[in-house]
Design a protein around this motif. Structure first.
Motif, short mmCIF file in Angstrom:
data_model
loop_
_atom_site.label_atom_id
_atom_site.label_comp_id
_atom_site.label_asym_id
_atom_site.label_seq_id
_atom_site.Cartn_x
_atom_site.Cartn_y
_atom_site.Cartn_z
N LEU A 108 -6.57 1.05 -1.39
CA LEU A 108 -5.20 0.73 -1.73
C LEU A 108 -5.30 -0.33 -2.81
O LEU A 108 -5.82 -1.42 -2.58
N SER A 109 -4.87 0.01 -4.03
CA SER A 109 -5.06 -0.92 -5.15
C SER A 109 -3.93 -0.76 -6.17
O SER A 109 -3.12 0.17 -6.08
N PHE A 110 -3.91 -1.68 -7.13
CA PHE A 110 -2.91 -1.60 -8.20
C PHE A 110 -3.49 -2.16 -9.48
O PHE A 110 -4.42 -2.97 -9.46
N THR A 111 -2.92 -1.69 -10.60
CA THR A 111 -3.34 -2.21 -11.90
C THR A 111 -2.66 -3.55 -12.13
O THR A 111 -1.62 -3.85 -11.53
N LYS A 112 -3.25 -4.35 -13.01
CA LYS A 112 -2.65 -5.65 -13.34
C LYS A 112 -1.23 -5.41 -13.86
O LYS A 112 -1.03 -4.63 -14.80
N VAL B 166 0.31 1.76 -8.57
CA VAL B 166 -0.28 1.60 -7.24
C VAL B 166 -0.96 2.90 -6.86
O VAL B 166 -0.37 3.98 -7.02
N THR B 167 -2.21 2.81 -6.40
CA THR B 167 -2.92 3.98 -5.88
C THR B 167 -3.20 3.74 -4.40
O THR B 167 -3.62 2.66 -4.00
N ASP B 168 -2.92 4.76 -3.62
CA ASP B 168 -3.06 4.67 -2.17
C ASP B 168 -3.87 5.87 -1.68
O ASP B 168 -3.33 6.93 -1.44
N PHE B 169 -5.17 5.68 -1.57
CA PHE B 169 -6.07 6.76 -1.14
C PHE B 169 -6.59 6.49 0.27
O PHE B 169 -7.68 6.91 0.63
N ARG B 170 -5.79 5.80 1.09
CA ARG B 170 -6.22 5.46 2.44
C ARG B 170 -6.21 6.65 3.38
O ARG B 170 -6.85 6.63 4.42
N TRP C 230 3.16 0.66 1.90
CA TRP C 230 2.59 -0.60 1.45
C TRP C 230 3.71 -1.48 0.91
O TRP C 230 4.83 -1.03 0.71
N GLN C 231 3.37 -2.73 0.70
CA GLN C 231 4.31 -3.70 0.13
C GLN C 231 3.65 -4.40 -1.04
O GLN C 231 2.46 -4.73 -0.98
N LEU C 232 4.44 -4.65 -2.06
CA LEU C 232 3.99 -5.45 -3.19
C LEU C 232 4.77 -6.76 -3.13
O LEU C 232 6.00 -6.77 -3.18
N LEU D 244 -0.82 -6.92 -2.93
CA LEU D 244 -0.54 -5.57 -2.42
C LEU D 244 -1.16 -5.47 -1.03
O LEU D 244 -2.34 -5.78 -0.86
N GLN D 245 -0.38 -5.07 -0.05
CA GLN D 245 -0.89 -5.01 1.32
C GLN D 245 -0.30 -3.82 2.05
O GLN D 245 0.76 -3.32 1.66
N PRO D 246 -0.98 -3.37 3.10
CA PRO D 246 -0.42 -2.29 3.91
C PRO D 246 0.95 -2.69 4.45
O PRO D 246 1.21 -3.87 4.68
#
Length: 161
Positions: A42-46, A72-76, A82-84, A151-153
């Motif tokens: 679970l990640s995001f670009t700057k 935001v990419t979510d490959f979980r 998720w929340q930003l 960025l968090q679940p």
């Protein structure tokens, strides 16, 4: 013995032998394929930068400026969102001059939820509406808001630190 009986017995013996051969060749072995699929990131670009220029006129001014964008990419591999979150590390240095408003929420030195995605979204571009609320008594000068993103679940309630 009777020839019909002998022929019938031979036929029956042949048939039983054939069935035994057929059933022997119908035996099968099974194979199992086992594996593990692990959760991805679970990640995001700057997030992009934004800027503004406002001329003081003795009145409070609210101005829409260029949006802040991130991906935001979510490959979980789970059907949870998720929340930003965002906060401004240097909020105290500019708060008497202007307020930064993201998605209709004032940014302060406490974490606030800017985007709350309820379901998994493999890849999603996030566009954050951005406004500046400049105080009538603002001091002229160059200012910079330093934003810290998190960025968090997804959780049941919004986090505030």
């Amino acid at each position: 013995m009777n020839r019909k009986l002998i022929r019938g017995s031979l036929f029956l013996a042949s048939l039983v032998g054939f069935l035994n051969i057929a059933s022997a060749s119908a035996n099968t072995d099974t194979t199992q394929v086992t594996g593990t699929v692990t959760s991805g990131n679970l990640s995001f670009t700057k997030p992009s930068d934004s800027s503004f220029k406002i001329r003081l006129n003795g009145e409070n001014q609210i101005k829409t400026i260029s949006s802040i964008k991130t991906i935001v990419t979510d490959f979980r591999g789970i059907d949870e969102g998720w929340q930003l979150l965002v906060k401004s590390a240097n909020y105290m240095s500019y708060k008497s001059n202007y307020h930064l408003i993201l998605n209709d929420t004032d940014v302060t030195n406490n974490n606030i939820v800017i985007v709350n995605q309820k379901k998994q979204s493999l890849t999603q571009e996030i566009v954050i509406n951005t406004k500046i609320d400049v105080e009538a008594r603002a001091r002229a000068g160059d200012y910079r808001s330093q934003l810290d993103w998190n960025l968090q679940p997804n959780v049941d309630k919004q986090l505030v630190e």
